[in-house]
Design a protein around this motif. Structure first.
Motif, short mmCIF file in Angstrom:
data_model
loop_
_atom_site.label_atom_id
_atom_site.label_comp_id
_atom_site.label_asym_id
_atom_site.label_seq_id
_atom_site.Cartn_x
_atom_site.Cartn_y
_atom_site.Cartn_z
N TRP A 87 0.82 -1.22 0.00
CA TRP A 87 0.00 0.00 0.00
C TRP A 87 0.85 1.27 0.00
CZ3 TRP A 87 1.88 1.99 4.42
CH2 TRP A 87 2.25 1.10 5.43
N CYS A 88 2.16 1.09 -0.05
CA CYS A 88 3.09 2.23 0.08
C CYS A 88 3.51 2.72 -1.31
CB CYS A 88 4.29 1.77 0.91
SG CYS A 88 5.77 2.73 0.70
N LYS A 89 3.08 3.91 -1.66
CA LYS A 89 3.38 4.44 -3.00
C LYS A 89 4.87 4.74 -3.18
CE LYS A 89 -0.65 3.99 -4.61
NZ LYS A 89 -0.84 2.85 -5.52
N ILE A 96 11.48 1.28 13.10
CA ILE A 96 11.18 2.06 11.90
C ILE A 96 10.00 3.00 12.17
CG2 ILE A 96 11.98 0.15 10.45
CD1 ILE A 96 9.06 -0.13 9.48
N LYS A 97 9.97 4.09 11.43
CA LYS A 97 8.88 5.06 11.59
C LYS A 97 7.87 4.97 10.45
CE LYS A 97 10.58 7.03 15.28
NZ LYS A 97 10.01 6.64 16.57
N GLY A 98 8.25 4.27 9.39
CA GLY A 98 7.34 4.15 8.25
C GLY A 98 8.02 3.32 7.18
N VAL A 99 7.42 3.29 6.00
CA VAL A 99 8.03 2.59 4.86
C VAL A 99 8.06 3.54 3.67
CG1 VAL A 99 7.61 0.17 5.41
CG2 VAL A 99 5.76 1.54 4.48
N PRO A 100 9.04 3.42 2.78
CA PRO A 100 10.15 2.47 2.84
C PRO A 100 11.29 2.95 3.72
CG PRO A 100 10.35 3.78 0.85
CD PRO A 100 9.09 4.25 1.53
N GLU A 101 11.92 1.99 4.37
CA GLU A 101 13.17 2.26 5.09
C GLU A 101 14.10 1.08 4.79
OE1 GLU A 101 12.92 3.18 9.24
OE2 GLU A 101 11.47 4.77 8.94
N THR A 102 15.38 1.39 4.61
CA THR A 102 16.33 0.34 4.23
C THR A 102 17.58 0.44 5.11
OG1 THR A 102 15.53 0.57 1.97
CG2 THR A 102 17.53 -0.70 2.26
N TYR A 103 18.02 -0.71 5.58
CA TYR A 103 19.16 -0.76 6.50
C TYR A 103 20.26 -1.63 5.91
CZ TYR A 103 15.89 1.39 9.68
OH TYR A 103 14.99 2.26 10.24
N ILE A 107 16.18 6.39 4.98
CA ILE A 107 14.78 6.66 5.34
C ILE A 107 14.12 7.26 4.10
CG2 ILE A 107 13.23 7.82 6.97
CD1 ILE A 107 15.31 5.81 8.23
N GLY A 108 13.12 6.58 3.57
CA GLY A 108 12.50 7.03 2.32
C GLY A 108 13.08 6.26 1.15
N PRO A 109 12.53 6.51 -0.04
CA PRO A 109 12.94 5.70 -1.20
C PRO A 109 14.28 6.10 -1.77
CG PRO A 109 11.30 7.32 -1.86
CD PRO A 109 11.46 7.48 -0.38
N PHE A 110 14.92 5.14 -2.44
CA PHE A 110 16.13 5.45 -3.20
C PHE A 110 15.71 6.11 -4.51
CE2 PHE A 110 17.42 1.76 -0.65
CZ PHE A 110 18.55 2.28 -0.06
N SER A 111 16.62 6.94 -5.04
CA SER A 111 16.26 7.62 -6.29
C SER A 111 16.90 6.95 -7.50
CB SER A 111 16.64 9.10 -6.22
OG SER A 111 17.99 9.22 -5.84
#
Lengths: 161, 194
Positions: B91-93, B156-163, B176-180
């Motif tokens: 559901w995460c745009k 985590i505080k939301g999606v997307p997050e990547t570690y 934190i947030g999407p990759f570009s």
């Protein structure tokens, strides 16, 4: 007579077999919104803080409600559905935390605090309305002591001024 | 000199509660304050940051998205490798924005053998999650964040997050947030492989 008895038993077995087949083939009616929301109201999606699932407008919550509808259609009970959500998403999805561990504090503390507060208020009100002389025991020489004290106080004041 | 005198005034106070009751009340109050303090402290902690040792965690994987044939993985299984853990949801745009880049990066590293990609599906339903994975042609290991245990571990505080976790299990970078772009992902992983 004996033959008739066995025939009756056989007829009963066949009849019950057919009944169970017919019942099994009956489709479970599509759950209504009210049925779905009744369960959804008891759940909270971790993404949407403080918004019960039944009124949450996000896509995540819509998916959850659809899942509840599917599970109800498959004949799941309310407890089974809630258990599934706890297993999948953790105990924090429940509107009412289970009565285990530290969660007991949530259920015990409020009534205890209210009762303790009521007791303190009751005692305070009683003392304010009916002051009790602590050392006024019957037959005491309180008046004499008071006079003596006042006399000494006046004497001291005279000495100074 | 006025010395102390017998009390002759009216006392409005009742007898104090017994000492044992006072001790119980104070202990209960202090215990309650301690619980509130620890819970507040825990809830106000931010995400884990670079330099933090990542605690071991396990998660199941969707069928068809297993890793080396394993349907249940543990972080400790990958000690000695660079591990990327990506939290996402169908559901995460913003997740959709980075999904093709993540898959492209995985295609780049998968034969190397020194990098592991793990997708953790956060607060999602399986049919929608599978549709999302199929839509973006994701092939790296993916599974539900069962009981939100992994996401709580990373806070985590939301999606997307990547570690990005290094060979010693230490967090090196948190996105934190999407990759570009794919290059952005490579620019994080490549220095960790040296």
């Amino acid at each position: 007579m004996k033959k008739l008895f066995w025939l009756s038993i056989l007829a009963l077995i066949i009849a019950s077999l057919f009944t169970s087949i017919v019942l099994a083939q009956q489709p479970v009616p599509t759950p209504s919104d009210d049925e779905v929301n009744h369960i959804a109201h008891q759940l909270y999606c971790p993404v949407c803080a403080n918004t019960p699932l039944d009124v949450c407008p996000t896509d995540a919550c819509r998916q959850w409600r659809d899942l509840i509808r599917q599970q109800l259609a498959q004949g799941w009970t309310e407890d089974q559905i809630k258990q599934y959500f706890v297993q999948q998403y953790g105990v924090r999805v429940l509107a009412e935390p289970p009565q285990t561990g530290f969660n007991w504090l949530i259920y015990i503390l409020p009534p205890v605090i209210i009762l303790a507060g009521a007791f303190v208020l009751f005692r305070a009100l009683r003392m304010w309305t009916k002051p009790v002389p602590v050392s006024a025991a019957p037959g005491s020489n309180q008046d004499a002591l008071k006079d003596e004290y006042v006399a000494r106080l006046e004497e001291e004041l005279k000495k100074r001024y | 000199m006025i010395d102390s005198n017998p009390i002759t005034t009216r006392n409005h106070r009742g007898a104090p509660p017994p000492i044992w009751a006072q001790i119980i009340i104070w202990v209960a109050l202090l215990g309650l304050l301690a619980v509130v303090y620890f819970e507040l402290n825990r809830s106000q902690q931010g995400q884990i940051g670079p330099g933090d040792q990542v605690s071991n965690f396990s998660m199941p994987l969707f069928s068809g998205y297993e890793l080396n044939g394993q349907s249940q993985i543990q972080l400790s299984d990958f000690r000695g490798k660079v591990v990327m853990v990506n939290f996402w949801a169908s559901w995460c745009k913003p997740c959709e924005q980075e999904a093709p880049d993540l898959e492209q990066a995985w295609q780049f590293y998968k034969d190397d053998g020194r990098v592991v990609f793990i997708g953790a599906d956060y607060v999602d339903t399986e049919p929608e999650a599978r549709a999302y994975l199929a839509k973006f042609g994701i092939t790296f290991a993916n599974g539900p964040d069962m009981g939100t245990r992994a996401s709580q571990l990373f806070r985590i505080k939301g999606v997307p997050e990547t570690y990005f976790i290094d060979q010693q299990g230490v967090l090196q970078y948190a996105q934190i947030g999407p990759f570009s772009s794919v290059d952005e992902i490579k620019s994080i992983i490549n220095p960790m492989l040296k």
